[in-house]
Design a protein around this motif. Structure first.
Motif, PDB file in Angstrom:
ATOM      1  N   SER A 181       2.573  10.513 -10.113  1.00  0.00           N
ATOM      2  CA  SER A 181       1.080  10.700 -10.807  1.00  0.00           C
ATOM      3  C   SER A 181       0.646   8.790 -10.684  1.00  0.00           C
ATOM      4  O   SER A 181      -0.819   8.723  -9.384  1.00  0.00           O
ATOM      5  CB  SER A 181       0.479  11.561 -12.019  1.00  0.00           C
ATOM      6  N   LYS A 182       1.629   8.976 -11.746  1.00  0.00           N
ATOM      7  CA  LYS A 182       1.142   7.217 -11.929  1.00  0.00           C
ATOM      8  C   LYS A 182       1.359   6.344 -10.800  1.00  0.00           C
ATOM      9  O   LYS A 182      -0.081   4.917 -10.602  1.00  0.00           O
ATOM     10  CB  LYS A 182       1.362   6.973 -13.171  1.00  0.00           C
ATOM     11  N   SER A 183       1.679   6.654  -9.695  1.00  0.00           N
ATOM     12  CA  SER A 183       2.292   5.556  -8.673  1.00  0.00           C
ATOM     13  C   SER A 183       1.075   5.818  -7.764  1.00  0.00           C
ATOM     14  O   SER A 183       0.661   5.335  -6.014  1.00  0.00           O
ATOM     15  CB  SER A 183       3.620   6.046  -8.313  1.00  0.00           C
ATOM     16  N   GLY A 184       0.448   7.361  -8.061  1.00  0.00           N
ATOM     17  CA  GLY A 184      -0.190   7.956  -6.490  1.00  0.00           C
ATOM     18  C   GLY A 184      -1.088   6.628  -5.806  1.00  0.00           C
ATOM     19  O   GLY A 184      -1.122   6.749  -4.733  1.00  0.00           O
ATOM     20  N   ASN A 202      -2.921  15.763  -3.182  1.00  0.00           N
ATOM     21  CA  ASN A 202      -2.806  15.903  -4.507  1.00  0.00           C
ATOM     22  C   ASN A 202      -2.216  15.763  -5.610  1.00  0.00           C
ATOM     23  O   ASN A 202      -1.181  15.193  -5.581  1.00  0.00           O
ATOM     24  CB  ASN A 202      -2.093  18.084  -4.259  1.00  0.00           C
ATOM     25  N   PHE A 203      -3.218  14.649  -6.583  1.00  0.00           N
ATOM     26  CA  PHE A 203      -3.225  14.105  -7.219  1.00  0.00           C
ATOM     27  C   PHE A 203      -3.115  14.781  -8.796  1.00  0.00           C
ATOM     28  O   PHE A 203      -3.070  14.280 -10.092  1.00  0.00           O
ATOM     29  CB  PHE A 203      -4.624  13.375  -8.017  1.00  0.00           C
ATOM     30  N   SER A 204      -3.241  16.047  -8.752  1.00  0.00           N
ATOM     31  CA  SER A 204      -2.832  16.651 -10.357  1.00  0.00           C
ATOM     32  C   SER A 204      -1.567  17.133 -10.602  1.00  0.00           C
ATOM     33  O   SER A 204      -0.681  16.842 -10.077  1.00  0.00           O
ATOM     34  CB  SER A 204      -3.455  18.183  -9.788  1.00  0.00           C
ATOM     35  N   GLY A 205      -1.452  17.332 -12.517  1.00  0.00           N
ATOM     36  CA  GLY A 205      -0.110  17.092 -12.740  1.00  0.00           C
ATOM     37  C   GLY A 205       0.650  15.777 -13.076  1.00  0.00           C
ATOM     38  O   GLY A 205       0.584  14.883 -13.251  1.00  0.00           O
ATOM     39  N   ARG A 206       2.012  16.228 -12.756  1.00  0.00           N
ATOM     40  CA  ARG A 206       2.535  14.803 -12.946  1.00  0.00           C
ATOM     41  C   ARG A 206       3.520  14.728 -11.981  1.00  0.00           C
ATOM     42  O   ARG A 206       3.678  13.106 -11.369  1.00  0.00           O
ATOM     43  CB  ARG A 206       4.531  15.543 -13.602  1.00  0.00           C
TER      44      ARG A 206
END
Length: 252
Positions: A181-184, A202-206
């Motif tokens: 997610s940090k790279s999204g 979907n950006f939610s979660g890990r």
């Protein structure tokens, strides 16, 4: 006396000759039918499966082996295998007119089928009928099959020519992306010019997960970008190779 003894003649019944003329001399290689095209397209890599006899001839049918001095003069070497490779690459496959026409017709249809399968009308995102592609190839492009190139290679060239006469483009490819997610957000910005359309995200979660459509020619570029941006922790997966957006139908 003929080079080919009775035992060898059985092996030579299915012979195809590849001929190359250099320095005023004729050089021939005896091959198996259908294997020369496979070799040239890259689908066959075993030379022993292509050639019937590991030798270079001045006349295969009469069994006359080429003179070593002629090999050196024409190819700069008397290494038979090196000369065979040159002849296979640059020589002309000798076939009867009937065989040539049959192969040409078959390849023509294969080219049209590949284009119909992998390309669409950009306005409707639907494929053109094979018969329509064939008709334009014949009546508008006056396209002639190239015997030394595979149908797939020729299909790419034909598509470029078709674009000058009709609306046609490569069908879009549907991709699934999974990345930390940090790279999204950074990844999405980097891919903005490469992605045709995002279907869901979907950006939610890990993890950052997304499904989007791209031009097939962009796949490698996106794959490398994902690997670099996520340091190997992200991945992409091809869902469909040929996609029709309207109705989400697939081209099998």
């Amino acid at each position: 006396m003929s080079l080919f003894q009775p035992v060898g003649q059985v092996r030579m019944t299915n012979v195809a000759v590849v001929r190359l003329k250099r320095k005023g001399k004729r050089f021939e290689v005896a091959c198996y039918k259908n294997k020369v095209v496979s070799w040239r397209s890259g689908s066959e890599k075993d030379l022993d499966e292509v050639i019937q006899v590991e030798n270079v001839f001045s006349n295969v049918s009469k069994g006359i082996v080429a003179n070593k001095k002629d090999l050196v003069a024409a190819f700069g070497t008397e290494d038979v295998q090196k000369v065979i490779l040159v002849i296979l690459e640059k020589g002309e496959l000798q076939v009867s007119e009937k065989e040539r026409q049959h192969h040409s017709d078959k390849t023509y249809q294969e080219i049209a089928s590949i284009i119909a399968d992998k390309c669409v009308d950009p306005k409707t995102q639907r494929p053109y009928p094979v018969t329509m592609i064939e008709r334009v190839m014949k009546e508008t492009l006056h396209y002639t099959v190239l015997p030394n190139r595979s149908a797939k290679q020729q299909a790419l060239d034909v598509v470029k020519q078709l674009k000058e006469h009709m609306e046609i483009q490569r069908a879009l490819m549907r991709i699934n992306l999974t990345a930390p997610s940090k790279s999204g957000k950074q990844l999405k910005e980097s891919m903005s010019s490469l992605v045709t359309e995002y279907e869901n995200e979907n950006f939610s979660g890990r993890f950052y997960e997304a499904t989007f459509l791209i031009d097939p020619g962009r796949f490698r570029e996106i794959d490398e970008l994902v690997k670099q941006a996520t340091k190997g922790q992200g991945s992409i997966e091809i869902v469909n190779i040929a996609v029709i957006q309207e109705g989400q139908e697939r081209l099998e």
